[in-house]
Design a protein around this motif. Structure first.
Motif, PDB file in Angstrom:
ATOM      1  N   GLU A   1       0.834  -1.207   0.000  1.00  0.00           N
ATOM      2  CA  GLU A   1       0.000   0.000   0.000  1.00  0.00           C
ATOM      3  C   GLU A   1       0.869   1.259   0.000  1.00  0.00           C
ATOM      4  O   GLU A   1       0.625   2.203  -0.760  1.00  0.00           O
ATOM      5  CB  GLU A   1      -0.904  -0.009   1.226  1.00  0.00           C
ATOM      6  CG  GLU A   1      -1.880   1.161   1.289  1.00  0.00           C
ATOM      7  CD  GLU A   1      -2.815   1.065   2.475  1.00  0.00           C
ATOM      8  OE1 GLU A   1      -3.969   1.506   2.355  1.00  0.00           O
ATOM      9  OE2 GLU A   1      -2.387   0.549   3.524  1.00  0.00           O
ATOM     10  N   LYS A   2       1.904   1.264   0.826  1.00  0.00           N
ATOM     11  CA  LYS A   2       2.794   2.422   0.914  1.00  0.00           C
ATOM     12  C   LYS A   2       3.576   2.625  -0.381  1.00  0.00           C
ATOM     13  O   LYS A   2       3.624   3.732  -0.924  1.00  0.00           O
ATOM     14  CB  LYS A   2       3.758   2.231   2.087  1.00  0.00           C
ATOM     15  CG  LYS A   2       4.748   3.374   2.259  1.00  0.00           C
ATOM     16  CD  LYS A   2       5.679   3.113   3.422  1.00  0.00           C
ATOM     17  CE  LYS A   2       6.712   4.233   3.565  1.00  0.00           C
ATOM     18  NZ  LYS A   2       7.647   3.979   4.689  1.00  0.00           N
ATOM     19  N   SER A   3       4.170   1.547  -0.890  1.00  0.00           N
ATOM     20  CA  SER A   3       5.009   1.653  -2.092  1.00  0.00           C
ATOM     21  C   SER A   3       4.200   2.007  -3.328  1.00  0.00           C
ATOM     22  O   SER A   3       4.592   2.889  -4.107  1.00  0.00           O
ATOM     23  CB  SER A   3       5.769   0.338  -2.318  1.00  0.00           C
ATOM     24  OG  SER A   3       6.640   0.064  -1.243  1.00  0.00           O
ATOM     25  N   PHE A   4       3.064   1.344  -3.517  1.00  0.00           N
ATOM     26  CA  PHE A   4       2.249   1.624  -4.696  1.00  0.00           C
ATOM     27  C   PHE A   4       1.682   3.037  -4.642  1.00  0.00           C
ATOM     28  O   PHE A   4       1.538   3.693  -5.680  1.00  0.00           O
ATOM     29  CB  PHE A   4       1.123   0.593  -4.818  1.00  0.00           C
ATOM     30  CG  PHE A   4       1.527  -0.645  -5.559  1.00  0.00           C
ATOM     31  CD1 PHE A   4       1.058  -0.902  -6.836  1.00  0.00           C
ATOM     32  CD2 PHE A   4       2.393  -1.561  -4.983  1.00  0.00           C
ATOM     33  CE1 PHE A   4       1.440  -2.038  -7.524  1.00  0.00           C
ATOM     34  CE2 PHE A   4       2.777  -2.703  -5.658  1.00  0.00           C
ATOM     35  CZ  PHE A   4       2.306  -2.943  -6.936  1.00  0.00           C
ATOM     36  N   GLY A   5       1.369   3.510  -3.439  1.00  0.00           N
ATOM     37  CA  GLY A   5       0.893   4.879  -3.305  1.00  0.00           C
ATOM     38  C   GLY A   5       1.961   5.878  -3.716  1.00  0.00           C
ATOM     39  O   GLY A   5       1.677   6.864  -4.403  1.00  0.00           O
ATOM     40  N   GLN A   6       3.206   5.619  -3.307  1.00  0.00           N
ATOM     41  CA  GLN A   6       4.308   6.506  -3.685  1.00  0.00           C
ATOM     42  C   GLN A   6       4.600   6.425  -5.182  1.00  0.00           C
ATOM     43  O   GLN A   6       4.861   7.452  -5.831  1.00  0.00           O
ATOM     44  CB  GLN A   6       5.557   6.144  -2.881  1.00  0.00           C
ATOM     45  CG  GLN A   6       5.436   6.488  -1.399  1.00  0.00           C
ATOM     46  CD  GLN A   6       6.621   6.016  -0.583  1.00  0.00           C
ATOM     47  OE1 GLN A   6       7.360   5.120  -1.004  1.00  0.00           O
ATOM     48  NE2 GLN A   6       6.813   6.598   0.582  1.00  0.00           N
TER      49      GLN A   6
END
Length: 291
Positions: free
Chosen positions: A27-32
């Motif tokens: 979730e964090k990586s794809f959001g970035q």
């Protein structure tokens, strides 16, 4: 039996932690990734707009110059405008094949989180039944203990079944995540290669245009004018002035600039019509070279 249930419960607790970390990191990586690539696409679009302004300025300047420079700058501006049409295609493909898939990934992450939450609820019930059984053993009759043990076993079976389903869900999520990362960035690189390959071809033409400029002819014409002699007749009419009146409404000004690009896009569309899908073609060539 109770010890076995307790051990299994702890194992499931560790598994849940690993699953939650997997989803949280995704979730964090794809959001970035989504935020950065969306900004990359917007800046590419702004670069296209600035280049369009440069094209307009070149044409305005060309209309004030001598014949050779006028023709040279006109041809150079046309090539530069063609590159911006390719850049527009780059922006559209980045939106479709890179940014949008990343935006939609949030839905899949939300669904996986819901499955983890469901399992945690079942596991909490198992822990609750174990704690209840332990209290009964300390102060209650054996018949009530038997009922409690049955409840514990039932809760453990439910937790085991739900845990198996959750493992399959998270495994599928992880597999799809890795495949998506590979595809999204492969598309990104291919889109960029297609644009730059076309841009280099057009820029090469623009370079030749500038290199072939005949300075001496323009100087001869300029010096003749300085002495009041107009020996050379310029048969080429000047280009239409693209300067927009300050009183012209903003919407009409934008329409005028977009009209310039749409006229040029006809030539670009002829190049693109020879390609069913430049992204897939370039990827196919890369795969054949790899083989």
């Amino acid at each position: 039996m109770d010890l076995e249930i307790i051990i299994l419960s702890e194992i499931r607790k560790i598994k849940v932690r690993v699953m939650e970390d997997t989803v949280t990191n995704a979730e964090k990586s794809f959001g970035q990734f989504c935020s950065l690539l969306a900004a990359y696409t917007r800046k590419t679009a702004r670069l296209r707009d600035k280049a369009d302004q440069l094209v307009k300025q070149l044409i305005d300047f060309a209309n004030t110059e001598n014949p050779e420079m006028r023709a040279t700058l006109r041809n150079f501006a046309e090539d530069l405008a063609k590159v911006q049409d390719y850049r527009q295609a780059e922006v559209e493909r980045l939106e479709t094949k890179v940014v949008n898939p990343l935006k939609l990934y949030g839905v899949q992450i939300k669904q996986t989180r819901a499955e983890i939450k469901k399992f945690k609820s079942v596991r909490n019930n198992e822990i609750k039944q174990l704690e209840k059984l332990e209290k009964l053993r300390q102060k209650s009759p054996s018949d009530r203990q038997t009922i409690a043990e049955t409840s514990v076993q039932r809760a453990s079976v439910d937790a085991s079944h739900t845990s198996h389903q959750l493992e399959e869900t998270v495994d599928t999520f992880q597999k799809q995540k890795l495949k998506d990362i590979q595809k999204i960035f492969s598309d990104f690189v291919t889109i960029e290669m297609v644009f730059h390959a076309k841009a280099v071809e057009v820029y090469s033409s623009a370079f030749q245009t500038l290199e072939s400029y005949d300075l001496e002819k323009d100087l001869e014409d300029f010096r003749a004018k300085m002495h009041g002699v107009y020996g050379r007749y310029d048969a080429r009419p000047p280009l239409m002035d693209t300067t927009l009146s300050p009183a012209l409404p903003w919407s009409l000004a934008q329409s005028a600039q977009s009209t310039i690009r749409s006229q040029r896009k006809e030539a670009v569309s002829e190049d693109d019509s020879a390609e069913e899908d430049p992204v897939e073609d370039l990827r196919g060539q890369a795969q054949r070279l790899h083989q």
